[in-house]
Scaffold this motif. Sequence first.
Motif, PDB file in Angstrom:
ATOM      1  N   LEU A   1      25.421  17.228  -7.866  1.00  0.00           N
ATOM      2  CA  LEU A   1      25.171  16.927  -6.460  1.00  0.00           C
ATOM      3  C   LEU A   1      24.208  17.938  -5.851  1.00  0.00           C
ATOM      4  CD1 LEU A   1      25.951  14.810  -4.435  1.00  0.00           C
ATOM      5  CD2 LEU A   1      27.851  16.224  -3.728  1.00  0.00           C
ATOM      6  N   CYS A   2      24.352  19.202  -6.207  1.00  0.00           N
ATOM      7  CA  CYS A   2      23.407  20.213  -5.718  1.00  0.00           C
ATOM      8  C   CYS A   2      22.004  19.947  -6.254  1.00  0.00           C
ATOM      9  CB  CYS A   2      23.871  21.614  -6.116  1.00  0.00           C
ATOM     10  SG  CYS A   2      25.297  22.154  -5.174  1.00  0.00           S
ATOM     11  N   PHE A   3      21.912  19.501  -7.503  1.00  0.00           N
ATOM     12  CA  PHE A   3      20.616  19.143  -8.072  1.00  0.00           C
ATOM     13  C   PHE A   3      19.981  18.014  -7.268  1.00  0.00           C
ATOM     14  CE2 PHE A   3      18.074  16.486 -10.897  1.00  0.00           C
ATOM     15  CZ  PHE A   3      17.153  17.410 -11.366  1.00  0.00           C
ATOM     16  N   LEU A   4      20.773  16.995  -6.929  1.00  0.00           N
ATOM     17  CA  LEU A   4      20.246  15.880  -6.141  1.00  0.00           C
ATOM     18  C   LEU A   4      19.882  16.308  -4.726  1.00  0.00           C
ATOM     19  CD1 LEU A   4      22.549  12.937  -7.240  1.00  0.00           C
ATOM     20  CD2 LEU A   4      20.162  13.348  -7.870  1.00  0.00           C
ATOM     21  N   PHE A   5      20.688  17.215  -4.148  1.00  0.00           N
ATOM     22  CA  PHE A   5      20.392  17.678  -2.795  1.00  0.00           C
ATOM     23  C   PHE A   5      19.056  18.405  -2.726  1.00  0.00           C
ATOM     24  CE2 PHE A   5      25.091  17.885  -1.363  1.00  0.00           C
ATOM     25  CZ  PHE A   5      25.027  16.579  -0.956  1.00  0.00           C
ATOM     26  N   PHE A   6      18.749  19.231  -3.709  1.00  0.00           N
ATOM     27  CA  PHE A   6      17.526  20.021  -3.628  1.00  0.00           C
ATOM     28  C   PHE A   6      16.394  19.421  -4.467  1.00  0.00           C
ATOM     29  CE2 PHE A   6      14.784  23.633  -4.783  1.00  0.00           C
ATOM     30  CZ  PHE A   6      14.318  23.912  -3.511  1.00  0.00           C
TER      31      PHE A   6
ATOM     32  N   THR B   1      15.540  15.716  -3.610  1.00  0.00           N
ATOM     33  CA  THR B   1      14.794  15.481  -2.378  1.00  0.00           C
ATOM     34  C   THR B   1      13.360  15.991  -2.488  1.00  0.00           C
ATOM     35  OG1 THR B   1      15.685  17.520  -1.437  1.00  0.00           O
ATOM     36  CG2 THR B   1      16.814  15.464  -0.887  1.00  0.00           C
ATOM     37  N   VAL B   2      13.136  17.070  -3.245  1.00  0.00           N
ATOM     38  CA  VAL B   2      11.759  17.537  -3.466  1.00  0.00           C
ATOM     39  C   VAL B   2      10.989  16.472  -4.241  1.00  0.00           C
ATOM     40  CG1 VAL B   2      10.351  19.243  -4.667  1.00  0.00           C
ATOM     41  CG2 VAL B   2      12.306  19.988  -3.334  1.00  0.00           C
ATOM     42  N   ALA B   3      11.591  15.908  -5.277  1.00  0.00           N
ATOM     43  CA  ALA B   3      10.922  14.863  -6.062  1.00  0.00           C
ATOM     44  C   ALA B   3      10.677  13.618  -5.223  1.00  0.00           C
ATOM     45  CB  ALA B   3      11.764  14.521  -7.281  1.00  0.00           C
ATOM     46  N   LEU B   4      11.638  13.241  -4.408  1.00  0.00           N
ATOM     47  CA  LEU B   4      11.454  12.073  -3.541  1.00  0.00           C
ATOM     48  C   LEU B   4      10.327  12.301  -2.546  1.00  0.00           C
ATOM     49  CD1 LEU B   4      12.436   9.291  -2.509  1.00  0.00           C
ATOM     50  CD2 LEU B   4      13.965  10.548  -0.972  1.00  0.00           C
ATOM     51  N   ALA B   5      10.292  13.474  -1.931  1.00  0.00           N
ATOM     52  CA  ALA B   5       9.230  13.773  -0.972  1.00  0.00           C
ATOM     53  C   ALA B   5       7.873  13.811  -1.666  1.00  0.00           C
ATOM     54  CB  ALA B   5       9.521  15.098  -0.277  1.00  0.00           C
TER      55      ALA B   5
END
Length: 168
Positions: free
Chosen positions: A38-43, A46-50
Amino acid sequence: MSGSPRGSWATIPADEERYRPLYARFLGLRFVNPGGVLCFLFFEGTVALAALLALAELVTWWAVLVLPATVAVMVKLNDMVAAMVVRSAALVPEQERDRFRRQMEPAVGRARVDWVTHSVSGIVVTASPVSHATGAVRDRPGHPDPRRAAGERDAGLGPQPTRADPLA
């Protein structure tokens, strides 16, 4: 979970703190305990999505910095709300908590249902055919006899003419 310096039951013990993900330690999360994925997805997620949104030219490159920061603010805000909920729950006396638990237990059993007979005025429902000589429906005002309206001189005399089914 015990061993915290503040004595709060929801905080992480000091010996387990070093095994928490860096994201959770950096934000200082005390009540929300996200795992590594979950921490991986949070940081990183979101960087990859942006970055993908910026490469598709849907957003500017500032989104690569703003989106992970916005997600971090929302996670920290969620942790603060959870802290307020835990504090308010700790103020409720034990007697009230027990009463609430008793009220929230599911009730298993059978309920008695009273059957109510519904009746509509002006309509007679029977299981057996009603003889036409009684005039149960014809003689009521507002209920004309449909056979007389169709041109028959008397419903009780003679055979009924057969009509072709208009839907057939």
